[in-house]
Scaffold this motif. Structure first.
Motif, PDB file in Angstrom:
ATOM      1  N   SER A 161       0.827  -1.217   0.000  1.00 25.42           N
ATOM      2  CA  SER A 161       0.000   0.000   0.000  1.00 25.42           C
ATOM      3  C   SER A 161       0.853   1.255   0.000  1.00 25.42           C
ATOM      4  O   SER A 161       0.510   2.239  -0.650  1.00 25.42           O
ATOM      5  N   GLN A 162       1.953   1.208   0.752  1.00 29.48           N
ATOM      6  CA  GLN A 162       2.826   2.392   0.780  1.00 29.48           C
ATOM      7  C   GLN A 162       3.432   2.676  -0.591  1.00 29.48           C
ATOM      8  O   GLN A 162       3.614   3.829  -0.968  1.00 29.48           O
ATOM      9  N   VAL A 163       3.738   1.598  -1.323  1.00 32.77           N
ATOM     10  CA  VAL A 163       4.270   1.798  -2.681  1.00 32.77           C
ATOM     11  C   VAL A 163       3.171   2.356  -3.576  1.00 32.77           C
ATOM     12  O   VAL A 163       3.370   3.329  -4.306  1.00 32.77           O
ATOM     13  N   ARG A 164       1.984   1.764  -3.490  1.00 34.99           N
ATOM     14  CA  ARG A 164       0.867   2.213  -4.328  1.00 34.99           C
ATOM     15  C   ARG A 164       0.494   3.664  -4.040  1.00 34.99           C
ATOM     16  O   ARG A 164       0.022   4.375  -4.915  1.00 34.99           O
ATOM     17  N   ALA A 165       0.725   4.093  -2.807  1.00 38.81           N
ATOM     18  CA  ALA A 165       0.395   5.475  -2.450  1.00 38.81           C
ATOM     19  C   ALA A 165       1.264   6.461  -3.229  1.00 38.81           C
ATOM     20  O   ALA A 165       0.884   7.615  -3.439  1.00 38.81           O
ATOM     21  N   LEU A 166       2.430   6.008  -3.681  1.00 34.97           N
ATOM     22  CA  LEU A 166       3.308   6.895  -4.457  1.00 34.97           C
ATOM     23  C   LEU A 166       2.777   7.074  -5.867  1.00 34.97           C
ATOM     24  O   LEU A 166       2.934   8.121  -6.478  1.00 34.97           O
ATOM     25  N   ASP A 167       2.189   6.006  -6.392  1.00 32.63           N
ATOM     26  CA  ASP A 167       1.702   6.025  -7.774  1.00 32.63           C
ATOM     27  C   ASP A 167       0.881   4.759  -7.955  1.00 32.63           C
ATOM     28  O   ASP A 167       1.416   3.656  -7.916  1.00 32.63           O
ATOM     29  N   ASP A 168      -0.430   4.911  -8.153  1.00 28.18           N
ATOM     30  CA  ASP A 168      -1.250   3.700  -8.143  1.00 28.18           C
ATOM     31  C   ASP A 168      -1.112   2.868  -9.419  1.00 28.18           C
ATOM     32  O   ASP A 168      -1.638   1.771  -9.508  1.00 28.18           O
ATOM     33  N   LEU A 169      -0.372   3.392 -10.418  1.00 30.28           N
ATOM     34  CA  LEU A 169      -0.152   2.602 -11.634  1.00 30.28           C
ATOM     35  C   LEU A 169       1.173   1.839 -11.601  1.00 30.28           C
ATOM     36  O   LEU A 169       1.496   1.096 -12.513  1.00 30.28           O
ATOM     37  N   LEU A 170       1.912   2.061 -10.522  1.00 31.23           N
ATOM     38  CA  LEU A 170       3.232   1.450 -10.406  1.00 31.23           C
ATOM     39  C   LEU A 170       3.139  -0.070 -10.274  1.00 31.23           C
ATOM     40  O   LEU A 170       2.283  -0.586  -9.572  1.00 31.23           O
ATOM     41  N   MET A 171       4.031  -0.787 -10.951  1.00 33.73           N
ATOM     42  CA  MET A 171       4.069  -2.235 -10.820  1.00 33.73           C
ATOM     43  C   MET A 171       4.820  -2.594  -9.536  1.00 33.73           C
ATOM     44  O   MET A 171       5.897  -2.066  -9.287  1.00 33.73           O
TER      45      MET A 171
END
Ligand SMILES: Nc1nc2c(ncn2[C@@H]2O[C@H](COP(=O)(O)OP(=O)(O)OP(=O)(O)O)[C@@H](O)[C@H]2O)c(=O)[nH]1
Ligand SMILES: [Mg+2]
Ligand SMILES: [Zn+2]
Length: 354
Positions: A161-171
């Motif tokens: 979730s923390q990664v997705r919070a940076l950019d929700d299209l990120l793999m």
């Protein structure tokens, strides 16, 4: 003579490069990839054999960005093996040369995917990820975040979730790098002809991933080998074949990448903040205490994290410091202080009005 596409593909040949060849080049030249760069010498491969190639003639240029680096494609004439030209790059990692403000060192060209490796533990840092993402955007390479040590963590989904919070299209992929089956999802980016690179702090599992993907082991430093002709030095290769047919970039330069001249890279990572900033009253609002600052309002409303604004500022400042020469910096500093005194006056005026 026509090109042997199959063997070229094993070293990363793609339609992007093939399209650049004209009829004459197609007939009379062969593409070679740079596997390593040593002092004054390149190691080249045509997919079938590897050989050292001494820099000469028009290959020697003071334009750093035009110099050949690991991953570049060069055309050599079939007749005499002479350098004809370097093909346009698909992507380029570069870094600041030690000690000088605006001299670039090229790190690697024509990488398709950057695996940004970080672990599901205290090593994890959103700010660090933002830095790597800016580097990837700047190099024009697709980033994939790989969260390692998922096997040692009970709260993997929090990290995701923390990664997705940076950019929700990120793999994002979570792995136990010690278990090769767990690396299967990464194989989507490691198909034949693809060039990949790994980036991340020490101890996150980059070498473990490389081994799991079947990279041959390389000893550090030069290795002495004996053969019938006597002892000779086996030189390091910076491009390594993986089991899947992809190529892994393995160069010390990838570890030391700093932000240089990548304003656009930083901008694209923080496009959310930049969009909001368009509504700030002042064109070059620094989002500190200026009146009419839309970014401040967004932070108050909970639309943006204060942490993210700090990270944006820090990375912008870092890339600016690294890319400006001393003279340019002095000039910019002057402009900046003028700008600050002007906004200060204006804010006093505004306060006086109310
Ligand atoms: N349990 C577990 N251990 C891991 C995982 N990934 C790496 N490790 C361990 O972490 C340690 C560091 O891994 P490396 O692959 O050497 O890390 P690195 O990123 O190559 O580090 P540097 O070469 O220093 O940059 C090793 O002991 C690995 O076995 C994982 O997903 N799970
Ligand atoms: Mg390692
Ligand atoms: Zn503002």
């Amino acid at each position: 003579m026509s090109l042997n596409i199959n063997s070229l593909t094993t070293i990363g040949w793609e339609p992007f490069f093939q399209q650049q060849l004209d009829e004459n080049e197609w007939e009379n030249t062969t593409p070679h990839r740079v596997l390593a760069v040593h002092r004054g010498q390149l190691i080249l491969s045509n997919g079938e054999s590897e050989f050292p190639f001494t820099l000469s003639g028009k290959m020697i240029t003071s334009d750093r960005l035009a110099q050949s680096t690991v991953g570049d494609w060069l055309l050599l004439s079939n007749e005499d093996q002479k350098f004809v030209r370097q093909l346009n790059r698909k992507s380029l990692f570069k870094r600041k040369a030690a000690g000088s403000a605006n001299v670039h060192q090229l790190v690697a060209a024509n990488v398709n995917t950057l695996f940004i490796v970080t672990s599901c533990n205290d090593e994890f840092s959103s700010a660090r990820l933002e830095r790597y993402l800016a580097v990837a955007h700047d190099a024009e390479v697709e980033p994939v975040v790989v969260l390692t040590k998922a096997d040692l963590c009970d709260t993997v989904s929090d990290y995701v979730s923390q990664v997705r919070a940076l950019d929700d299209l990120l793999m994002v992929e979570t792995v136990n790098a010690l278990d090769p089956c767990s690396l299967d999802p990464l194989k989507a980016w490691c198909k034949s002809g693809q060039t990949i690179a790994l980036m991340g702090s020490s101890g996150v599992g980059k070498s473990t991933i490389a081994n799991g993907l079947g990279a041959p082991e390389q000893k550090t430093g030069d290795i002495r080998e004996d053969d019938k002709k006597g002892r000779h030095t086996t030189t390091h290769r910076s491009l390594l074949p993986l089991k899947s047919g992809a190529i892994l970039v393995d160069t010390p330069g990838m570890r030391e990448l700093q932000l240089t001249d990548c304003e656009e890279g930083v901008s694209s990572v923080f496009s959310d903040i930049e969009e909001i900033a368009e509504n700030c009253r002042f064109n070059d609002c620094k989002h500190n205490e200026e009146p009419g600052c839309a970014v401040h309002l967004a932070i108050e409303n909970g639309e943006i994290d204060q942490r993210r604004l700090e990270s944006y500022r820090k990375l912008m400042a870092e890339q600016f410091r690294n890319s400006a020469t001393l003279a340019q910096r002095r000039q910019k500093d002057k402009e900046l202080s003028k700008f600050y005194s002007k906004t200060l006056k204006e804010s006093h005026k505004l306060k006086g009005m109310t």
